[in-house]
Design a protein around this motif. Sequence first.
Motif, PDB file in Angstrom:
ATOM      1  N   THR A   1       0.771  -1.259  -0.007  1.00 50.56           N
ATOM      2  CA  THR A   1       0.087   0.004   0.051  1.00 50.56           C
ATOM      3  C   THR A   1       0.841   1.348   0.006  1.00 50.56           C
ATOM      4  O   THR A   1       0.375   2.441  -0.176  1.00 50.56           O
ATOM      5  CB  THR A   1      -1.021   0.056   1.220  1.00 50.56           C
TER       6      THR A   1
ATOM      7  N   PHE B   1      -4.216   4.245  -0.260  1.00 49.63           N
ATOM      8  CA  PHE B   1      -5.438   4.594   0.162  1.00 49.63           C
ATOM      9  C   PHE B   1      -5.484   5.831   1.048  1.00 49.63           C
ATOM     10  O   PHE B   1      -4.680   6.496   1.150  1.00 49.63           O
ATOM     11  CB  PHE B   1      -5.898   3.307   1.033  1.00 49.63           C
TER      12      PHE B   1
ATOM     13  N   PHE C   1      -7.777   6.540   3.848  1.00 45.04           N
ATOM     14  CA  PHE C   1      -8.223   6.537   5.158  1.00 45.04           C
ATOM     15  C   PHE C   1      -7.286   6.474   6.409  1.00 45.04           C
ATOM     16  O   PHE C   1      -6.585   5.603   6.273  1.00 45.04           O
ATOM     17  CB  PHE C   1      -9.173   5.123   5.172  1.00 45.04           C
TER      18      PHE C   1
ATOM     19  N   GLU D   1      -7.901   5.948   9.441  1.00 49.07           N
ATOM     20  CA  GLU D   1      -8.075   4.930  10.137  1.00 49.07           C
ATOM     21  C   GLU D   1      -7.328   3.726   9.665  1.00 49.07           C
ATOM     22  O   GLU D   1      -6.666   2.872  10.667  1.00 49.07           O
ATOM     23  CB  GLU D   1      -9.311   4.697  10.522  1.00 49.07           C
ATOM     24  N   GLN D   2      -7.280   3.484   8.596  1.00 56.18           N
ATOM     25  CA  GLN D   2      -6.641   2.282   7.818  1.00 56.18           C
ATOM     26  C   GLN D   2      -5.048   2.392   8.096  1.00 56.18           C
ATOM     27  O   GLN D   2      -4.472   1.585   8.586  1.00 56.18           O
ATOM     28  CB  GLN D   2      -6.889   2.333   6.375  1.00 56.18           C
TER      29      GLN D   2
ATOM     30  N   ASP E   1      -4.497   1.478  11.921  1.00 52.74           N
ATOM     31  CA  ASP E   1      -4.645   0.168  12.074  1.00 52.74           C
ATOM     32  C   ASP E   1      -3.229  -0.733  11.868  1.00 52.74           C
ATOM     33  O   ASP E   1      -2.690  -1.507  12.434  1.00 52.74           O
ATOM     34  CB  ASP E   1      -5.594  -0.642  11.326  1.00 52.74           C
ATOM     35  N   LYS E   2      -2.717  -0.081  10.773  1.00 49.37           N
ATOM     36  CA  LYS E   2      -1.281  -0.829  10.340  1.00 49.37           C
ATOM     37  C   LYS E   2      -0.283  -0.507  11.252  1.00 49.37           C
ATOM     38  O   LYS E   2       0.446  -1.594  11.193  1.00 49.37           O
ATOM     39  CB  LYS E   2      -1.114  -0.495   8.733  1.00 49.37           C
TER      40      LYS E   2
END
Length: 296
Positions: free
Chosen positions: A225, A247, A249, A251-252, A255-256
């Motif tokens: 990504t 991406f 987002f 929040e994504q 998370d990672k």
Amino acid sequence: MALADNAGCGKPSEDFPFPEIIELNVGGQVYITRHPTLVSVPGSLLWEMFTQKNIRSLARDSKGRFFVDRDGFLFRYILDYMRDQQLVLPDHFPERSRLQREAEYFMLPELVKMLAPKLSKQNSLGDDPCQSDPEELSPNADATRNLTSASATLPSAVAGGPGGAVTASMGAAGTDVRRAGFITIGYRGSYTLGRDSQTDAKFRRVARIMVCGKTSLAKEVFGDTLNESRDPDRPPERYTSRYYLKFTFLEQAFDKLADAGFHMVACNSTGTCAFAHDQTDDRIWTSYTEYVFYRE
């Protein structure tokens, strides 16, 4: 005589529909090259495109340049190969597998062979194109490797005793050691604040999430990504502020980072304001926000 020759090279004819100098738009990147370069490898995709007589079948952009919907950055290496059939890549080139995929698309079998991974006992390449520096993901890779070799050479009787238990626990701990460091992600945003103090509904939309930090850490956390095309030649131990994520987002991204053991230690934001229209009180706010993450 010279004017006639220049005119013949610059303008297409019925027998030779392509000009001598050709402009290409490859994925948004503009390239200017000679027609003989594009047809230097018979049987390739570019050879098929620029030897046909029906020139109208080729896609063009708004400025009349021939358009190819591929990776614009990696095409520079394709074009270099078309010039002299040699491959020269910069040191620590991280997109070798992606370039191999581009060579397959442009039907260049010899270039595909040059880019094929060479497997060895010390370095085997997987399917992940971003893992071009596997040895750089751990600061104690050599120590872990030596510790594993030492434990493998111990006799089974000793390995079962107290010393063997200590060695095994140290080996297990060694495999869990992860590189410490900082990663900063940032984004720019804007929104309109009207007279009724109501903001535009699109103010939360993020156009691009940028990544700053050590190259090896960024690759470890974000993998495929991570878009590296803006800084492709950065060695794994160097820092960069030019990566961004595929991406949008936040929040994504959080998370990672959390999955990789990072936690947020700081954040900051700056903003500027301007009037949207002279006749109204609407104001456009533009901001830049950064989040700093750290892993021990």
